[in-house]
Design a protein around this motif. Structure first.
Motif, PDB file in Angstrom:
ATOM      1  N   THR A 115       0.909  -1.326  -0.115  1.00 25.82           N
ATOM      2  CA  THR A 115      -0.072   0.027  -0.050  1.00 25.82           C
ATOM      3  C   THR A 115       0.797   1.154  -0.042  1.00 25.82           C
ATOM      4  O   THR A 115       0.542   2.139  -0.783  1.00 25.82           O
ATOM      5  CB  THR A 115      -0.967  -0.073   1.142  1.00 25.82           C
ATOM      6  OG1 THR A 115      -1.932  -1.140   1.238  1.00 25.82           O
ATOM      7  CG2 THR A 115      -1.738   1.481   1.449  1.00 25.82           C
ATOM      8  N   THR A 118       2.532   1.781  -3.598  1.00 22.72           N
ATOM      9  CA  THR A 118       1.728   2.280  -4.658  1.00 22.72           C
ATOM     10  C   THR A 118       1.398   3.716  -4.206  1.00 22.72           C
ATOM     11  O   THR A 118       1.122   4.456  -5.155  1.00 22.72           O
ATOM     12  CB  THR A 118       0.459   1.499  -4.764  1.00 22.72           C
ATOM     13  OG1 THR A 118      -0.153   1.217  -3.535  1.00 22.72           O
ATOM     14  CG2 THR A 118       0.787  -0.181  -5.215  1.00 22.72           C
ATOM     15  N   TYR A 141      -6.539  -4.311  -7.504  1.00 27.32           N
ATOM     16  CA  TYR A 141      -6.263  -3.809  -6.371  1.00 27.32           C
ATOM     17  C   TYR A 141      -4.744  -3.344  -5.994  1.00 27.32           C
ATOM     18  O   TYR A 141      -3.848  -3.953  -6.436  1.00 27.32           O
ATOM     19  CB  TYR A 141      -6.567  -4.805  -5.362  1.00 27.32           C
ATOM     20  CG  TYR A 141      -6.283  -4.778  -3.644  1.00 27.32           C
ATOM     21  CD1 TYR A 141      -7.117  -3.832  -3.110  1.00 27.32           C
ATOM     22  CD2 TYR A 141      -5.334  -5.130  -3.135  1.00 27.32           C
ATOM     23  CE1 TYR A 141      -6.893  -3.559  -1.903  1.00 27.32           C
ATOM     24  CE2 TYR A 141      -4.915  -4.917  -1.618  1.00 27.32           C
ATOM     25  CZ  TYR A 141      -6.231  -4.000  -1.128  1.00 27.32           C
ATOM     26  OH  TYR A 141      -5.849  -3.994   0.273  1.00 27.32           O
ATOM     27  N   ASN A 208      -5.918  -9.679  -8.132  1.00 25.84           N
ATOM     28  CA  ASN A 208      -6.807  -9.382  -7.240  1.00 25.84           C
ATOM     29  C   ASN A 208      -8.253  -9.377  -7.628  1.00 25.84           C
ATOM     30  O   ASN A 208      -9.157  -9.102  -6.858  1.00 25.84           O
ATOM     31  CB  ASN A 208      -6.197  -7.802  -6.655  1.00 25.84           C
ATOM     32  CG  ASN A 208      -5.183  -8.087  -5.769  1.00 25.84           C
ATOM     33  OD1 ASN A 208      -5.265  -8.835  -4.613  1.00 25.84           O
ATOM     34  ND2 ASN A 208      -4.174  -7.516  -6.254  1.00 25.84           N
ATOM     35  N   ASP A 236       2.154  -2.087 -11.012  1.00 21.12           N
ATOM     36  CA  ASP A 236       2.105  -2.476  -9.731  1.00 21.12           C
ATOM     37  C   ASP A 236       2.352  -4.155  -9.924  1.00 21.12           C
ATOM     38  O   ASP A 236       1.572  -4.845  -9.853  1.00 21.12           O
ATOM     39  CB  ASP A 236       0.624  -2.248  -9.165  1.00 21.12           C
ATOM     40  CG  ASP A 236       0.597  -2.829  -7.653  1.00 21.12           C
ATOM     41  OD1 ASP A 236       1.582  -3.423  -7.229  1.00 21.12           O
ATOM     42  OD2 ASP A 236      -0.637  -2.509  -7.009  1.00 21.12           O
ATOM     43  N   MET A 239       2.319  -8.088  -6.298  1.00 18.55           N
ATOM     44  CA  MET A 239       2.085  -9.545  -6.331  1.00 18.55           C
ATOM     45  C   MET A 239       2.729 -10.370  -7.456  1.00 18.55           C
ATOM     46  O   MET A 239       3.501 -11.470  -7.263  1.00 18.55           O
ATOM     47  CB  MET A 239       0.533  -9.843  -6.587  1.00 18.55           C
ATOM     48  CG  MET A 239       0.336 -11.407  -6.396  1.00 18.55           C
ATOM     49  SD  MET A 239      -1.532 -11.444  -6.883  1.00 18.55           S
ATOM     50  CE  MET A 239      -2.484 -11.080  -5.516  1.00 18.55           C
ATOM     51  N   LYS A 264       5.392  -7.966  -0.985  1.00 24.69           N
ATOM     52  CA  LYS A 264       4.962  -9.309  -0.786  1.00 24.69           C
ATOM     53  C   LYS A 264       6.630 -10.112  -1.039  1.00 24.69           C
ATOM     54  O   LYS A 264       7.348 -10.174   0.007  1.00 24.69           O
ATOM     55  CB  LYS A 264       4.208  -9.924  -1.630  1.00 24.69           C
ATOM     56  CG  LYS A 264       2.740  -9.202  -1.385  1.00 24.69           C
ATOM     57  CD  LYS A 264       1.659  -9.942  -2.391  1.00 24.69           C
ATOM     58  CE  LYS A 264       0.198  -9.318  -1.402  1.00 24.69           C
ATOM     59  NZ  LYS A 264      -0.718  -8.411  -2.283  1.00 24.69           N
TER      60      LYS A 264
HETATM   61  C1  PLP Z   1      -0.991  -7.100  -1.956  1.00 27.13           C
HETATM   62  C2  PLP Z   1      -1.256  -6.009  -2.890  1.00 27.13           C
HETATM   63  C3  PLP Z   1      -1.050  -4.854  -2.575  1.00 27.13           C
HETATM   64  C4  PLP Z   1      -1.008  -4.084  -1.305  1.00 27.13           C
HETATM   65  O1  PLP Z   1      -0.131  -4.382  -0.660  1.00 27.13           O
HETATM   66  P1  PLP Z   1      -0.075  -4.744   1.101  1.00 27.13           P
HETATM   67  O2  PLP Z   1       1.450  -5.093   1.481  1.00 27.13           O
HETATM   68  O3  PLP Z   1      -1.052  -5.452   1.457  1.00 27.13           O
HETATM   69  O4  PLP Z   1      -0.159  -3.103   1.480  1.00 27.13           O
HETATM   70  C5  PLP Z   1      -0.999  -3.777  -3.736  1.00 27.13           C
HETATM   71  N1  PLP Z   1      -0.924  -4.053  -5.005  1.00 27.13           N
HETATM   72  C6  PLP Z   1      -1.139  -5.377  -5.354  1.00 27.13           C
HETATM   73  C7  PLP Z   1      -1.129  -5.785  -6.801  1.00 27.13           C
HETATM   74  C8  PLP Z   1      -1.150  -6.231  -4.350  1.00 27.13           C
HETATM   75  O5  PLP Z   1      -1.199  -7.730  -4.690  1.00 27.13           O
END
Ligand code: PLP
Length: 424
Positions: A115, A118, A141, A208, A236, A239, A264
């Protein structure tokens, strides 16, 4: 204590008994198992039940649970350093490693979550372009920053919340929501708002809303429009990074991003995130430039060490990704064959070590609208069956399941067997 006792007690002290909504299993109406231990591909709950894990902490555990090299890096580091809030050589090591092994990543800023990565990347894009509007796509997401919680994926999709309460209309008035894989749609959006668009943020392989890969023509058109209007393109890869391959989703397309966000996997399982890209853009960040972003825990030594251990192992052992690819191919093919035999409406989308079983009777699932056609009741029955058979899967139709290097062919066969015994 039993799972249910712990969960009931947890509800007294944490809203819904959890610290992140999807963990509550609300969607599938089951009490979640309370996890205690993880080794390799297996996790164990408080009652001693073992599960073959296809969640992998929502992606980070690509090396399996408690990978020995990551554990060693964590232990060695925290013997002498836990936090300083000062520069360390460890953060240089990870930063340099990422910038030298990844494409289109010249400079990086470490943060503590996806979070943060991004939301900071968007601020930077706005500061750099001196424009305000942001384009995101329905079903994608990007974390829980206000400007993203409009038609978001993940828990927001599951819960059917249009966005979230507590977000002033004002704070999302600069967020535009486009249609994933819809070239006509992005042309229209740029036509109308291009001059005001600071950035487009996209999951080039969406995870997501379930796994959906962006189409080449769509990505190419996005890049062309961004160039035309002076808009930054943010991938982004929180993931998909180090997940669909070491190089992530960007390696699947000809187009290059201006900024990339990671989290992640890159923290080896500890809380982390990073955003980076072109030097010219990154130098707009404070203390060099006018865009402010900071973090007491950013670049934490223990996290840096865990991340470095994980990334080095993944980078130096291409066989690990080959193993995941082989397992993924076998799993997808097996599931499709069984679904056909049993006349179960199923579309399996897979990209490297991320995969979603969409219970849909459409020929393919390639956009948000396709995702919404899924039979969530059927998913719920399938999920319950798999959990009872000893498989930990994401408790939602709209999430990705993840393979790890510790999964074996036998684990995949067991998965297929369990699916075969599912009473459709
Ligand atoms: C998990 C995720 C996020 C958010 O990451 P957090 O560490 O949960 O804040 C943002 N973008 C994508 C594509 C994600 O899969």
């Amino acid at each position: 204590m039993k799972n249910i006792e712990i969960f009931e007690e947890s509800k007294k002290y944490m809203p819904g008994g959890v610290n992140s909504p999807v963990r509550s299993y609300k969607d599938v109406e089951i009490t979640p198992p309370i996890m205690k231990k993880g080794i390799g591909a297996y996790i164990y709950d408080e009652e001693g039940n073992r599960y073959i894990d296809f969640v992998g902490a929502w992606g980070p555990m690509i090396l399996g649970h408690c990978d020995e090299d990551v554990v060693k890096a964590i232990k060695d580091t925290c013997e002498i350093s836990i936090a300083f809030g000062a520069p360390t050589e460890l953060e240089l090591k990870l930063a340099k490693y990422m910038c030298t092994t990844l494409d289109n990543f010249e400079m990086v800023r470490m943060v503590n979550s996806g979070t943060e990565a991004t939301m900071s990347a968007v601020r930077l894009a706005r500061g750099y372009t001196k424009k305000d509007k942001l384009l995101k796509f329905a079903g994608c997401y990007h974390g829980h920053y206000e400007g993203f919680l409009v038609s978001a994926g993940s828990g927001v999709l599951t819960e059917g919340i249009p966005g979230s309460a507590g977000i002033p209309q004002e704070n999302i008035k600069n967020t535009l929501v486009g249609q994933y894989n819809n070239v006509e749609n992005i042309r229209e959006v740029f036509n109308e708002y291009g001059e005001e668009l600071a950035a487009v943020i996209i999951e080039p392989v969406a995870g997501n809303m379930g796994v959906i890969k962006a189409e080449d023509v769509f990505m190419e058109e996005l890049r062309r429009l961004c160039d035309k209007y002076g808009t930054l393109l943010i991938f982004d890869e929180v993931m998909s990074g180090f997940r669909v391959s070491y190089m992530g989703a960007q390696s699947l397309f000809k187009v290059k991003p201006d900024l990339i966000t990671y989290a992640k996997i890159m923290g080896g399982g500890l809380p982390c995130g990073a955003y980076g890209g072109k030097k010219e853009i990154m130098e707009k960040l404070s203390p060099l430039g006018p865009v402010y972003q900071a973090g007491t825990m950013s670049g934490n030594p223990v996290v840096m060490a865990a991340g470095l251990a994980a990334l080095t192992k993944l980078h130096d052992n291409p066989k690990l990704y080959e193993h995941i690819e082989a397992l993924g191919t076998k799993l997808k093919q097996g599931l499709e064959t069984i679904a056909k035999e049993k006349s179960i409406p199923l579309v399996v989308n897979r990209c490297g070590g991320m995969m979603t079983m969409f219970f849909s009777d459409r020929d393919k699932v390639s956009c948000y609208d396709d995702v919404m056609s899924c039979d969530t009741k059927l998913f719920k029955r399938f999920f319950t069956h798999m959990l009872n058979s000893g498989f930990n899967l994401p408790p939602s139709q709209y999430e990705a399941m993840f393979l790890s290097v510790k999964h074996s062919y036998e684990d995949i066969e067991k998965f297929l067997e369990a699916f075969r015994s599912f009473e459709y």
